[in-house]
Design a protein around this motif. Sequence first.
Motif, PDB file in Angstrom:
ATOM      1  N   HIS A 166       0.799  -1.359   0.009  1.00  0.00           N
ATOM      2  CA  HIS A 166      -0.147  -0.144   0.007  1.00  0.00           C
ATOM      3  C   HIS A 166       0.604   1.361  -0.019  1.00  0.00           C
ATOM      4  O   HIS A 166       1.936   1.161   0.571  1.00  0.00           O
ATOM      5  CB  HIS A 166      -1.002  -0.057   1.089  1.00  0.00           C
ATOM      6  N   HIS A 192       0.831   4.534   1.941  1.00  0.00           N
ATOM      7  CA  HIS A 192       0.229   4.964   3.298  1.00  0.00           C
ATOM      8  C   HIS A 192       0.548   6.474   3.430  1.00  0.00           C
ATOM      9  O   HIS A 192       1.435   6.958   2.881  1.00  0.00           O
ATOM     10  CB  HIS A 192       0.812   4.219   4.462  1.00  0.00           C
ATOM     11  N   ILE A 196      -4.100   3.322   4.889  1.00  0.00           N
ATOM     12  CA  ILE A 196      -3.995   3.109   3.668  1.00  0.00           C
ATOM     13  C   ILE A 196      -4.572   4.027   2.634  1.00  0.00           C
ATOM     14  O   ILE A 196      -5.852   4.282   2.639  1.00  0.00           O
ATOM     15  CB  ILE A 196      -4.472   1.695   3.292  1.00  0.00           C
ATOM     16  N   VAL A 251       4.409   0.587   1.872  1.00  0.00           N
ATOM     17  CA  VAL A 251       4.685  -0.447   2.840  1.00  0.00           C
ATOM     18  C   VAL A 251       4.414  -1.799   2.088  1.00  0.00           C
ATOM     19  O   VAL A 251       3.258  -1.949   1.662  1.00  0.00           O
ATOM     20  CB  VAL A 251       3.684  -0.286   4.186  1.00  0.00           C
ATOM     21  N   HIS A 293       3.744  -5.895   2.954  1.00  0.00           N
ATOM     22  CA  HIS A 293       3.523  -6.725   4.187  1.00  0.00           C
ATOM     23  C   HIS A 293       3.619  -8.105   3.784  1.00  0.00           C
ATOM     24  O   HIS A 293       3.688  -8.503   2.589  1.00  0.00           O
ATOM     25  CB  HIS A 293       2.017  -6.400   4.549  1.00  0.00           C
TER      26      HIS A 293
HETATM   27 CU   LIG Z   1      -0.035  -1.297   4.060  1.00  0.00          CU
END
Ligand SMILES: [Cu+2]
Length: 267
Positions: A74, A76, A111, A166, A168
């Motif tokens: 995402h 952010h 997000i 980011v 994950h």
């Molecule tokens: Cu994220």
Amino acid sequence: MGRVRVVALVATVVGLLVLTSGGQAWADTTVHARLHAQNGSGVSGSVTLTATDDGALVVDMRAHGMVPGPHAQHIHGSQEGGHFMCASMADDTNGDGVLTNEEGTGEYGTIFLALTTRGDTSADSGLAVDRMPVADESGDLSYHRTIPADALPDGLLDQLARVHVVQHGIDVNDNGKYDMQALGESTFAKSLGLPGVPEEATDPAACGMVMGAGMGTAPQGGVETGGGPADDAGVSPAVPWGLGAGLLTASLIALWWWQRRRETVES
Ligand SMILES: [Cu+2]
């Protein structure tokens, strides 16, 4: 007289070279981020975000050292701006040695854009793992997508120099996959109405803060600078384009002046 002409010609050539080296429209703005490992994931990579003159966003990402398989990723940040940074282990408030999304949220912001491979890119698709990019057997992941203007949330392009990216998905017990045995069920996913997702799949693996136009210093904490290509220099194309345009203008004025002088002398 001769000197003016030489200077004008050199300025013209340099101006043209600078202008053509970009190869993009004038209004494009590009920012870069270097991806740094989170949670000791060993991930590294880079991101380029380009706001095009038609209001779209082009996202290019490359990452290495990832767990093979899908990775939620995402942009952010926040429409209101704010001082968001990549989270660090200092945010590991329960001290268990694993940084979770919940612990990192204060730093990350929300997000802003889900970097899916197709379809919706809103925060609703934040954990749409079936549409997230997949790291190959070697742990390499590459991502390229142009997200049209009408699919971008308000404020994203305005905040482009203040967002971070980011990725994950970590593998704490080193078995090459996301599993419940390692860290149990993801409380983050569960809070979004998705039970049964391993915590490993949602914990942050890498984070990169944009270093873009007007941002002279790297806001990234820590000293890890990586050894990759110098693609995170953070220089906006607006700078060389402005320089090119300036040189061209100056050289045209000089040529015009030189021509006028010559005509005056000859007449
Ligand atoms: Cu994220």
